[in-house]
Design an enzyme around this catalytic site. Structure first.
Site, PDB file in Angstrom:
ATOM      1  CG  ASP A 401      -2.178   0.759   1.081  1.00 40.58           C
ATOM      2  OD1 ASP A 401      -2.304   1.506   0.098  1.00 40.58           O
ATOM      3  OD2 ASP A 401      -3.068   0.603   1.939  1.00 40.58           O
ATOM      4  CD  GLU A 456      -9.367   2.711   0.667  1.00 39.93           C
ATOM      5  OE1 GLU A 456      -9.034   1.556   0.926  1.00 39.93           O
ATOM      6  OE2 GLU A 456      -8.562   3.645   0.528  1.00 39.93           O
TER       7      GLU A 456
END
Length: 642
Positions: A401, A456
């Site tokens: 990420d 998200e």
């Protein structure tokens, strides 16, 4: 921030395009035409039937003090054709893709070539270098001169440090000004006739990703992040360039550069294209049998929230064992340990006291469920042996990420990670990432990418933006949107919290996303408790494959609706979504080869007001039938025909 826009390009804007020799390349069906004109520079024009799409677009390359493309001298033009079936390791649309195009290779003096292809659904071009040693490429010039005023659908960004998750901006080319923020790719254009044009790139290796900015007068010009010389970490997951080379890439002089491509046609053409895939190169792995796409029970979005249990839930082994049990009961392939399982994200070898990764891997193996681990890109870069460490432990994949950059150094980082993970049979899901651009074709263990305004984002993810994703972001490759909210809400009612999140769109919409969106890894974002309480919905979601033998676009209109049918074996799954406007769509079932039984989930009669309202229906169907889909605002429809 430095933007590399060559002075040569600016001068070209004022130079007249005089009569000069040209080369024409037509698609196999003759509808798409690419014209190469040689005058003061190389200029490309694209036609779709009798419609001019882009006109006299200059392309050039500044390398080693030379400008390749300035006053070009053609030595030879070689024509050819491609006609092959490509077997897809991770088939997001089709088990095999027919690669059919006419090609043209134009050789120039100064040791370079321009390679071009014309497909029935678009065109592609790239530079080919034939030089020795290392070279600095200071600029790659390309200006898309729109042949007419167009609608533009873009994702603006203020700089090269971006998560690629901005909402789409819809603007007329006349209103996109020189001083406006640039856009990352892909970009969708719409002509006055309604023709759709998708622009992106593929086979990006040892080279930065392209951005576009307005040069005024209905034109878009390429701009690239500079190549970093030095950098330093920012916090526990960012980095800041502290020294830049005076180039966009320092690279080998004997190589191909990335493909630039335009997909041209109607809405269905855009969403069904596989241009990024066919241009992405060839798989570099000898054995791909270990690459297993699938679905994942995900912890972060639902904040580890489960209830009616006799233990304290949170980031601990007992909670993750519960996730594993849930995944096993519904036939999900994986669970994910997202952020929080390490004591310090900069040191991925030291877990929280309540986490034992080896024990979870062993427990999952007994239940037939694999384990993914979340890591920051920085922790991997600083501890590259962490890949082997967890692979040896039996972990099946990594979610990496916060890269948030696409300069040459970061592009090479992606490839180093993909290659090392492949060596140890690990899947990779890149988050905080740029779009797909060929790496996942050469290393199909790269199973998905984020780079999308997904769920998200909570209330910041709404169906009016999401309805564009099949025509933009997902049109260039796998997309990890993380769908599956069981606490569905209309955008004005989406007031979720960390422990009790909500997802915008109706229940049928959230379920349909599993059929509509393409990703080798699909997350189930909500809580196991919520899923078990909504058992019939969860069983449908769990039954939806992540790879497909065949895909048919049934109805598509960018910004309005998308309906698709996908086949796996003898079963057809159908999914439909819309934005904030309700839809009534008539869908032919002529794609069926035989009669079957349909089990479907549709918006309930009150779904326009109460998003969780849905109805499950069953009926017999045949290839001569037409289905009428009634989609509520922010609504959806999904079903399976067996």
């Amino acid at each position: 921030m430095v933007r590399f826009v060559c002075v040569f390009m600016l001068l070209l804007c004022g130079w007249p395009c005089v009569a000069a020799p040209s080369q024409q390349l037509c698609s196999p069906d003759g509808k798409v035409k690419l014209e190469v004109t040689l005058d003061d520079t190389i200029r490309l024009s694209v036609f779709y039937g009798d419609e001019s799409i882009v006109s006299a677009c200059p392309v050039f390359l500044n390398i080693g003090g030379q400008t390749l493309g300035a006053r070009p001298r053609m030595l030879k033009a070689i024509r050819g054709a491609l006609n092959e079936n490509i077997r897809n390791v991770v088939p997001l649309k089709q088990a095999t893709t027919w690669h059919h195009a006419n090609s043209l290779l134009v050789k120039f003096s100064n040791q370079y070539q321009l390679e071009l292809r014309a497909y029935d659904n678009g065109v592609a071009w790239r530079f080919v270098l034939n030089k020795k040693g290392m070279h600095d490429i200071s600029a790659e010039g390309m200006r898309l001169n729109l042949a007419q005023p167009c609608g533009l659908h873009i994702s603006k960004t203020a700089g090269f440090w971006t998560s690629y998750e901005n909402a789409y901006t819809h603007i007329q080319s006349a209103d996109y000004g020189i001083g406006d923020e640039m856009s990352y790719l892909p970009v969708l254009m719409e002509t006055s006739r309604g023709t759709k044009v998708l622009f992106s790139e593929s086979d990006v290796r040892d080279y930065p990703h392209m951005f576009l900015h307005s040069t005024g007068n209905h034109s878009l010009s390429a701009v690239f992040p500079p190549s970093p010389e030095t950098w330093e970490p920012v916090g526990d997951r960012g980095f800041q360039v502290t020294g830049e080379r005076s180039c966009i890439a320092r690279t080998q002089g004997n190589r191909t550069l990335p493909w630039r491509f335009l997909v041209v046609g109607d809405d269905a053409t855009i969403v069904s294209n596989e241009m990024e895939r066919v241009l992405g190169g060839r798989c570099e792995l000898d054995d791909t049998s270990w690459i297993k796409p699938g679905k994942v029970s995900w912890d972060w979005w639902n904040h580890w929230t489960i209830w009616n249990v006799d233990f304290h839930v949170g980031i601990n082994n007992r909670t993750y064992q519960y996730f594993i049990d849930f995944a096993a009961n519904y036939g999900l392939e994986y669970i994910l340990l997202d952020e929080g399982w390490c004591k310090d994200v900069r040191n991925p070898f030291v877990t929280r006291d309540e986490i034992d990764v080896r024990q979870l891997v062993d427990y999952g193996r007994q239940r037939g469920v694999g384990v993914f681990l979340w890591l920051t890109w920085l922790s991997v870069e600083e501890h590259f042996d962490v890949i082997k460490h967890y692979a040896d432990m039996g972990v099946k994949g990594l979610k990496i990420d916060f890269m948030d950059h696409s300069d040459q150094w970061m592009v090479n980082y992606y490839e180093r990670v993909a290659k090392e993970c492949a060596r140890h049979h690990l899947l990779v899901d890149f988050h905080g990432s740029f779009k797909p651009a060929g790496l996942e074709i050469r290393y199909p263990n790269v199973i998905s990418y984020e780079g999308v305004r997904g769920m998200e984002q909570g209330g910041g993810c709404n169906p009016d933006n999401t309805i564009w994703l099949p025509f933009l972001r997902n049109a260039v490759g796998a997309m990890d949107f993380t769908p599956g909210s069981m606490q569905s809400a209309h955008p004005e009612d989406n007031h979720g919290t960390g422990s009790l999140p909500m997802g915008s769109g109706t229940r049928a919409y959230q379920m349909a996303l599993y059929v509509v969106f393409e990703s080798g890894l699909q997350m189930l974002a909500d809580s196991p408790t919520r899923y078990m309480r909504e058992d019939e919905c969860t069983r449908f979601i769990a039954s939806v494959p992540t790879t497909w033998d065949e895909t048919r676009v049934l109805s598509a209109k960018a910004g309005s609706h998308f309906v698709v049918a996908r086949r796996k074996g003898s079963r057809w799954f159908v999914g439909a979504i819309t934005g904030s406007k309700p839809q009534r769509l008539n869908i032919s079932l002529s794609f069926l080869g035989h009669d079957g039984k349909l089990t479907a989930f549709r918006d309930g009669v009150n779904a326009n007001r109460i998003a969780v309202d849905y109805r499950r229906v069953e009926q017999n169907v045949s290839p001569t039938d037409t289905l009428t889909l009634e989609l509520a605002r922010d609504g959806g429809w999904c079903g399976v025909i067996e």
